[in-house]
Design an enzyme around this catalytic site. Structure first.
Site, PDB file in Angstrom:
ATOM      1  N   PHE A  25       0.658  -5.924  -3.041  1.00  0.00           N
ATOM      2  CA  PHE A  25       1.988  -5.417  -2.631  1.00  0.00           C
ATOM      3  C   PHE A  25       1.931  -4.613  -1.659  1.00  0.00           C
ATOM      4  CE2 PHE A  25       5.684  -2.761  -3.555  1.00  0.00           C
ATOM      5  CZ  PHE A  25       6.572  -3.602  -3.096  1.00  0.00           C
ATOM      6  N   SER A  93      -4.649  -6.458  -7.331  1.00  0.00           N
ATOM      7  CA  SER A  93      -3.425  -5.656  -7.872  1.00  0.00           C
ATOM      8  C   SER A  93      -2.329  -6.794  -7.959  1.00  0.00           C
ATOM      9  CB  SER A  93      -2.997  -4.803  -6.570  1.00  0.00           C
ATOM     10  OG  SER A  93      -2.135  -3.835  -6.833  1.00  0.00           O
ATOM     11  N   MET A  94      -1.247  -6.452  -7.289  1.00  0.00           N
ATOM     12  CA  MET A  94      -0.215  -7.646  -7.472  1.00  0.00           C
ATOM     13  C   MET A  94      -0.742  -8.984  -7.402  1.00  0.00           C
ATOM     14  SD  MET A  94       3.403  -8.446  -5.555  1.00  0.00           S
ATOM     15  CE  MET A  94       2.637  -9.122  -4.461  1.00  0.00           C
ATOM     16  N   ASP A 194      -8.914   4.543 -10.312  1.00  0.00           N
ATOM     17  CA  ASP A 194      -7.761   3.751  -9.384  1.00  0.00           C
ATOM     18  C   ASP A 194      -6.678   4.837  -9.422  1.00  0.00           C
ATOM     19  OD1 ASP A 194      -5.681   2.154  -8.737  1.00  0.00           O
ATOM     20  OD2 ASP A 194      -6.825   0.558  -9.405  1.00  0.00           O
ATOM     21  N   HIS A 224      -8.646   2.031  -5.793  1.00  0.00           N
ATOM     22  CA  HIS A 224      -8.025   0.695  -5.926  1.00  0.00           C
ATOM     23  C   HIS A 224      -8.398  -0.450  -5.132  1.00  0.00           C
ATOM     24  CE1 HIS A 224      -4.714  -1.579  -7.235  1.00  0.00           C
ATOM     25  NE2 HIS A 224      -4.091  -1.806  -5.940  1.00  0.00           N
TER      26      HIS A 224
END
Length: 289
Positions: A25, A93-94, A194, A224
């Protein structure tokens, strides 16, 4: 708007095994480009699309939503299935949440799932205020470049449009409910340090999927965006080894024997085989997405 230099989508025509990579994202394919090129160099067919609203300017993300982002990766998966005998999905992530939904919805059409710091929830008090807040506050500060390695930056937006963040929140809640439908072999790599997506999100994923072939790897040296961080090489090696093992076990063509031998198996003690529901589920407090 023109795509930012470095944020372009990436595609490589290789063998009969394909991998679809999904970025995060407000990020772009730049964060996964080294991973994509690594897999491509080993003979795999690779697709790394640019999600709608990303890779240009943050204003372009505001009118988009999860339906747009998911439709793009769903289309790419269907295209890979026409080209390849076996297809794997992966994401950061997303992008990890997108990959998990693809696995849940497409079943046997997905041979395996590889996720790095997958997002499962938008955390923090502001998350509950998003449905109303987004109408009064257009943006908040960006979440890119959480990287421990000096001199490395992620190409992404400096602002997060709250309309898009609200859609992300709804999407993650949807995916959480679909996780029990994920039955494919799963490789999950996550960073204890993260600052965007807390480790509890990975624990939630591991505790809810129905996969029986699950490998968890801790990325101790990274934040992250681990695909651009100190543990990037390990992510690349472990993912190729994961694909090679599954394709070899299935007897499918497309991964060369020499490629399989080139993967250096890690002897780190942080690799652990686990089963579904074996981790305690906890609530996190950090903000992530």
């Amino acid at each position: 708007m023109p795509v930012l230099p470095g944020a372009e989508p990436y595609h490589h025509e290789g063998g009969e095994v394909g991998v679809l990579l999904c970025h995060g994202f407000t990020g772009s394919p730049q964060s996964l480009r080294p991973w994509a090129e690594y897999l491509a160099a080993r003979g795999l067919t690779v697709a790394l699309p640019l999600l709608p609203g990303h890779g240009t300017r943050w204003e372009d993300l505001r009118p988009t939503g999860w339906q747009d982002w998911y439709a793009e990766v769903d289309r790419e998966l269907r295209a890979l299935r026409e080209r390849c005998a076996h297809v794997f999905v992966a994401g950061l992530s997303m992008g990890g949440a997108l990959a998990l939904r693809l696995a849940a919805k497409h079943g046997d059409a997905v041979a395996g799932v590889m996720v790095v710091n997958p997002a499962n929830k938008v955390h923090g008090p502001a998350a509950h205020a998003l449905p109303l807040l987004r109408h009064f506050v257009p943006t908040t500060k960006g979440i890119t470049s959480d990287i421990a390695k000096e001199g490395v930056e992620e190409l992404g937006y400096s602002h997060v449009p709250l309309h898009a963040a609200h859609s992300l929140r709804n999407f993650l809640r949807l995916v959480d409910g679909e996780l029990p439908q994920v039955t494919q072999p799963l490789l999950l790599l996550h960073s204890p340090r993260d600052h965007v997506v807390p480790p509890v999100d990975s624990e939630r994923v591991l505790g809810r999927v129905s996969s029986t072939d699950v490998t968890e790897i801790l990325l101790e040296q990274s934040h992250h965006v681990a695909t651009l961080d100190h543990d990037a090489d390990r992510i690349f090696d472990e993912s190729h080894a994961f694909v090679t093992r599954l394709v070899t076990e299935s007897g499918a063509a497309g991964v060369k024997e020499s490629d399989a031998e080139s993967v250096q198996q890690s002897d780190s003690g942080s690799v652990e085989q686990i089963g579904p529901g074996s981790l305690e589920q906890r609530e996190g407090t950090a903000t992530g997405g």
